[in-house]
Motif scaffolding. Structure first.
Motif, mmCIF file in Angstrom:
data_model
loop_
_atom_site.group_PDB
_atom_site.id
_atom_site.type_symbol
_atom_site.label_atom_id
_atom_site.label_comp_id
_atom_site.label_asym_id
_atom_site.label_seq_id
_atom_site.Cartn_x
_atom_site.Cartn_y
_atom_site.Cartn_z
ATOM 1 N N PHE A 36 47.983 66.665 63.912
ATOM 2 C CA PHE A 36 46.648 66.227 64.321
ATOM 3 C C PHE A 36 46.746 64.845 64.957
ATOM 4 O O PHE A 36 47.796 64.192 64.931
ATOM 5 C CB PHE A 36 45.688 66.190 63.128
ATOM 6 N N VAL A 37 45.644 64.404 65.531
ATOM 7 C CA VAL A 37 45.591 63.106 66.211
ATOM 8 C C VAL A 37 45.227 62.021 65.195
ATOM 9 O O VAL A 37 44.350 62.208 64.356
ATOM 10 C CB VAL A 37 44.555 63.136 67.349
ATOM 11 N N ALA A 38 45.919 60.898 65.287
ATOM 12 C CA ALA A 38 45.645 59.759 64.418
ATOM 13 C C ALA A 38 45.697 58.491 65.269
ATOM 14 O O ALA A 38 45.890 58.559 66.485
ATOM 15 C CB ALA A 38 46.655 59.704 63.273
ATOM 16 N N ALA A 39 45.537 57.341 64.639
ATOM 17 C CA ALA A 39 45.501 56.103 65.417
ATOM 18 C C ALA A 39 45.985 54.914 64.606
ATOM 19 O O ALA A 39 45.799 54.849 63.385
ATOM 20 C CB ALA A 39 44.088 55.835 65.923
ATOM 21 N N LEU A 40 46.595 53.968 65.317
ATOM 22 C CA LEU A 40 46.921 52.653 64.787
ATOM 23 C C LEU A 40 45.892 51.686 65.349
ATOM 24 O O LEU A 40 45.611 51.701 66.551
ATOM 25 C CB LEU A 40 48.324 52.224 65.211
ATOM 26 N N VAL A 41 45.340 50.847 64.490
ATOM 27 C CA VAL A 41 44.266 49.937 64.901
ATOM 28 C C VAL A 41 44.634 48.507 64.511
ATOM 29 O O VAL A 41 45.099 48.267 63.381
ATOM 30 C CB VAL A 41 42.927 50.336 64.252
ATOM 31 N N ARG A 81 41.680 61.933 63.197
ATOM 32 C CA ARG A 81 41.371 62.326 61.819
ATOM 33 C C ARG A 81 41.718 61.227 60.810
ATOM 34 O O ARG A 81 41.086 61.134 59.765
ATOM 35 C CB ARG A 81 42.122 63.608 61.460
ATOM 36 N N LYS A 82 42.759 60.454 61.101
ATOM 37 C CA LYS A 82 43.165 59.383 60.199
ATOM 38 C C LYS A 82 43.550 58.167 61.023
ATOM 39 O O LYS A 82 43.950 58.296 62.184
ATOM 40 C CB LYS A 82 44.353 59.820 59.328
ATOM 41 N N PHE A 83 43.452 57.002 60.413
ATOM 42 C CA PHE A 83 43.884 55.786 61.098
ATOM 43 C C PHE A 83 44.449 54.809 60.079
ATOM 44 O O PHE A 83 44.187 54.917 58.869
ATOM 45 C CB PHE A 83 42.720 55.148 61.866
ATOM 46 N N ARG A 84 45.224 53.866 60.588
ATOM 47 C CA ARG A 84 45.744 52.796 59.745
ATOM 48 C C ARG A 84 45.479 51.464 60.424
ATOM 49 O O ARG A 84 45.727 51.307 61.623
ATOM 50 C CB ARG A 84 47.246 52.964 59.490
ATOM 51 N N LYS A 105 58.052 52.897 68.101
ATOM 52 C CA LYS A 105 59.324 52.590 67.429
ATOM 53 C C LYS A 105 59.133 51.529 66.350
ATOM 54 O O LYS A 105 59.595 51.685 65.213
ATOM 55 C CB LYS A 105 60.347 52.114 68.454
ATOM 56 N N ASP A 106 58.436 50.449 66.698
ATOM 57 C CA ASP A 106 58.282 49.332 65.763
ATOM 58 C C ASP A 106 57.396 49.675 64.573
ATOM 59 O O ASP A 106 57.534 49.079 63.504
ATOM 60 C CB ASP A 106 57.725 48.110 66.492
ATOM 61 N N PHE A 107 56.453 50.609 64.781
ATOM 62 C CA PHE A 107 55.528 50.966 63.708
ATOM 63 C C PHE A 107 55.725 52.409 63.258
ATOM 64 O O PHE A 107 54.784 53.071 62.814
ATOM 65 C CB PHE A 107 54.089 50.733 64.156
ATOM 66 N N ALA A 108 56.960 52.874 63.358
ATOM 67 C CA ALA A 108 57.259 54.257 62.989
ATOM 68 C C ALA A 108 56.892 54.546 61.530
ATOM 69 O O ALA A 108 56.399 55.627 61.199
ATOM 70 C CB ALA A 108 58.734 54.560 63.230
ATOM 71 N N HIS A 109 57.115 53.563 60.648
ATOM 72 C CA HIS A 109 56.802 53.785 59.232
ATOM 73 C C HIS A 109 55.303 53.914 59.006
ATOM 74 O O HIS A 109 54.845 54.679 58.146
ATOM 75 C CB HIS A 109 57.366 52.637 58.386
ATOM 76 N N GLU A 110 54.509 53.181 59.797
ATOM 77 C CA GLU A 110 53.053 53.290 59.688
ATOM 78 C C GLU A 110 52.577 54.647 60.194
ATOM 79 O O GLU A 110 51.672 55.261 59.620
ATOM 80 C CB GLU A 110 52.386 52.169 60.487
ATOM 81 N N ILE A 111 53.182 55.109 61.283
ATOM 82 C CA ILE A 111 52.816 56.419 61.835
ATOM 83 C C ILE A 111 53.196 57.525 60.854
ATOM 84 O O ILE A 111 52.420 58.458 60.599
ATOM 85 C CB ILE A 111 53.491 56.631 63.202
ATOM 86 N N ASP A 112 54.400 57.434 60.291
ATOM 87 C CA ASP A 112 54.825 58.444 59.318
ATOM 88 C C ASP A 112 53.883 58.482 58.124
ATOM 89 O O ASP A 112 53.601 59.550 57.570
ATOM 90 C CB ASP A 112 56.249 58.148 58.841
ATOM 91 N N ALA A 113 53.380 57.316 57.723
ATOM 92 C CA ALA A 113 52.467 57.260 56.583
ATOM 93 C C ALA A 113 51.177 58.020 56.849
ATOM 94 O O ALA A 113 50.569 58.568 55.924
ATOM 95 C CB ALA A 113 52.168 55.801 56.235
ATOM 96 N N LEU A 114 50.759 58.066 58.119
ATOM 97 C CA LEU A 114 49.538 58.790 58.478
ATOM 98 C C LEU A 114 49.676 60.284 58.229
ATOM 99 O O LEU A 114 48.685 60.982 57.984
ATOM 100 C CB LEU A 114 49.195 58.540 59.955
#
Length: 598
Positions: free
Chosen positions: A499-504, A557-560, A586-595
């Motif tokens: 699904f689609v998510a976002a970093l904010v 659907r989700k964001f961080r 690349k730099d925020f891969a761990h944040e994306i994986d957490a989503l």
């Protein structure tokens, strides 16, 4: 520069159009079931003769209502028998179909109907009809609206009672191969969806060559396919037209919620889907095995299937020991998976997003080969696909017969052939950018091996393709979310994800004022508040506003909320303030994986 081509296997008619197919089927295969429709929960076959008669009936109603040759008629509906029926009826009235996703927002519907100049709409549900009704004052060219669930077919039948078969035949014959069959709107990175103009020739070249190259999968009277992809998507349209061209029996279901039951009742010989479907089959089977205490057996069977498939590509083939293990697991596990997939098929076609090499080997290893392909709306669906008899797992196959795939000096995949669209509706600038000397610039980066098998390695353009095959233009929703005062930057993610998510990131200048208004400590930072319920709720409002501009499948659907900023100094944005998406990912891969965890 490298290129590869294959000779055409299907000769596109010099004149005529897609309605010729249903008349040919009625003449050559009058009693053959070419469709199946659900009636009271049971499949009911529709012969070629019956289908032609129903198409003519609906076309008569459109003609009686004043639909003129070349006018656009929008079709807003889930995948169902009536979608196919009305698609061919629109063509039989000499008009052009404009498909609209049933999940589209009011803004998207307004844009597509207005930009295409749709004269009429066939909508599925009261909700769709209400949305269109609310837009009527902004759509001056729209004259008629029919609703499928409120008897659209019956209304058209009554309206066209005095229209003769000869008039329908005359209208049906007006369009030639190079006339527009449909305008399919696809999201671009600039925000507004663009209308891809696809001709009858495009579909003949696409579907004719697919059917010929995969001929064992399209045997008339023996083969069948269940369409559960959105019919508004060009891949769904490929399934529709190819099935009619072959012809083979086509069944339609609106979604994949009850896919296992639908496959069991319809028993298709061929499945066309997106990677998410095959992932769900695998994950569901594994979860069930674990729940039954057979998880270790399933995992061993899966590893055996993958090893067996990989060994098929080696000179010696599978070893004796591997063959024996494979035979054992065929009885214990693989046969049950075949039953889940309907019990009759040995092949599937996957497109819309990368399948994954491991999953490809798993399915081939159990005796159900998934033929991965690649294409875009502009290429009328598949521009490359794996042949049934020479599959290379990990690639998207060879070019469509009769077409050419070229790798430009910068790695971009270029495509040439009769299946390539003629341009974007009312958008000469975008057309000029995409088409050059007959070559379509896909915006994707890839390689060709010595046998002409294409591998897609990345994207020049920013379009996101989810694991379900949905194309998402990130700029549309990012701009809306970024418009919120609290939001500094937003990056939508979801490529090959479910699904689609976002970093904010939070605007530090506005944060101080917001914090004071909401009783937060003076000098508090975004890093300290990123999990704060009030801040999360405020950002959710921004996300909700962004979601209003797109369909459900494209919505976040989700964001961080991130603790840091995207800056030029950090290397995350350019001097012109454009996001460096690869760097951020690349730099925020761990944040994306957490989503996507859990």
């Amino acid at each position: 520069m490298r290129e590869f081509s294959l000779p055409a296997l299907y000769e596109v008619p010099s004149d005529g159009n897609l309605t010729d197919l249903i008349r040919r089927n009625a003449a050559q295969h009058p009693d053959t079931a070419v469709m199946s429709r659900k009636v009271d929960g049971r499949w009911q076959d529709v012969t070629a003769t019956e289908f032609l008669a129903e198409v003519r009936t609906a076309a008569k109603g459109l003609i009686a209502a004043g639909v003129q040759p070349g006018e656009r008629v929008a079709l807003i509906s889930r995948t169902r028998y009536e979608w196919v029926l009305f698609d061919f009826a629109i063509w039989s009235a000499g008009a052009i179909t404009v498909p609209v996703y049933e999940t589209s927002s009011a803004e998207q519907i307004q844009w597509i109907l207005g930009d295409s100049g749709a004269a009429a709409v066939i909508a599925e549900s009261p909700g769709h009809s209400a949305t269109v009704a609310a837009l009527r004052d902004r759509l001056p060219e729209l004259r008629e609206v029919w609703e499928i669930e409120q008897g659209a077919f019956e209304a058209l039948k009554a309206a066209g009672a005095d229209v003769s078969d000869d008039e329908v035949d005359r209208r049906s014959s007006l369009a030639n191969a190079d006339d527009t069959a449909t305008i399919v709107y696809t999201s671009g990175t600039t925000g507004r969806p663009k209308g891809c103009v696809l001709t009858h020739r495009n579909f003949f070249a696409e579907c004719g060559n697919v059917v010929e190259r995969l001929s064992p999968l399209f045997r008339t009277g023996e083969c069948s396919v269940l369409l559960f992809l959105p019919a508004a998507h060009v891949f769904g349209r490929l399934v529709e037209v190819a099935s009619v061209l072959a012809p083979i029996r086509l069944g339609c279901v609106p979604d994949i919620k009850n896919l296992t039951d639908e496959l069991a009742s319809f028993k298709p010989t061929l499945i066309l889907g997106v990677p998410r479907v095959f992932e769900k089959v695998y994950n569901s089977a594994r979860a069930k095995a674990q729940a039954d205490g057979k998880g270790k057996i399933f995992d061993a069977a899966a590893e055996t299937a993958i090893a067996y498939s990989r060994a098929l590509d080696t000179p010696g083939g599978p070893s004796l020991g591997l063959r024996l293990k494979h035979k054992l697991f065929t009885k214990l596990v693989y046969s049950k998976l075949h039953t889940v997939l309907g019990g009759r098929g040995e092949y599937a076609i996957s497109g819309g997003a990368p399948l994954g090499e491991r999953l490809g080997h798993f399915f081939r290893g159990i005796g159900f080969t998934v033929l991965e392909g690649y294409g875009l709306t502009e290429s009328c669906a598949a521009t490359a696909f794996n042949p049934w008899d020479r599959t290379k797992i990990g690639t998207v196959g060879q070019p469509l017969p009769g077409s050419v795939v070229r790798i430009a000096d910068d790695g971009e995949v270029l495509v040439h052939g009769e299946h390539v669209f003629t341009g974007y509706w009312n958008n000469e600038a975008a057309t000029a950018e995409a088409l050059s000397d007959g070559w379509f610039h896909t915006g994707d980066v890839g390689t060709l091996d010595e046998d002409g098998y294409l591998s897609i390695t990345g994207r020049k353009k920013e379009l996101i393709v989810t694991a379900g095959g949905k194309n998402v233009a990130p700029a549309v929703i990012e701009d809306r979310i970024r418009a919120h005062a609290l939001v500094a930057e937003c990056m939508v993610v979801g490529d090959a994800r479910p699904f689609v998510a976002a970093l904010v990131t939070i605007d530090e200048e506005f944060l101080g004022r917001w914090a004071a208004e909401h009783g937060k400590p003076a000098g508090v930072t975004a890093a300290e508040l990123r999990e704060d319920a009030d801040l999360v709720a405020a950002v959710q409002q921004a996300v909700d506003d962004g979601n209003a501009a797109v369909s459900k499948a494209e919505s976040v659907r989700k964001f961080r909320i991130l603790a840091s900023q995207f800056t030029e100094e950090s290397g995350h944005i350019t001097p012109s303030l454009k996001l460096k998406r690869n760097v951020v990912a690349k730099d925020f891969a761990h944040e994306i994986d957490a989503l996507y965890r859990g």
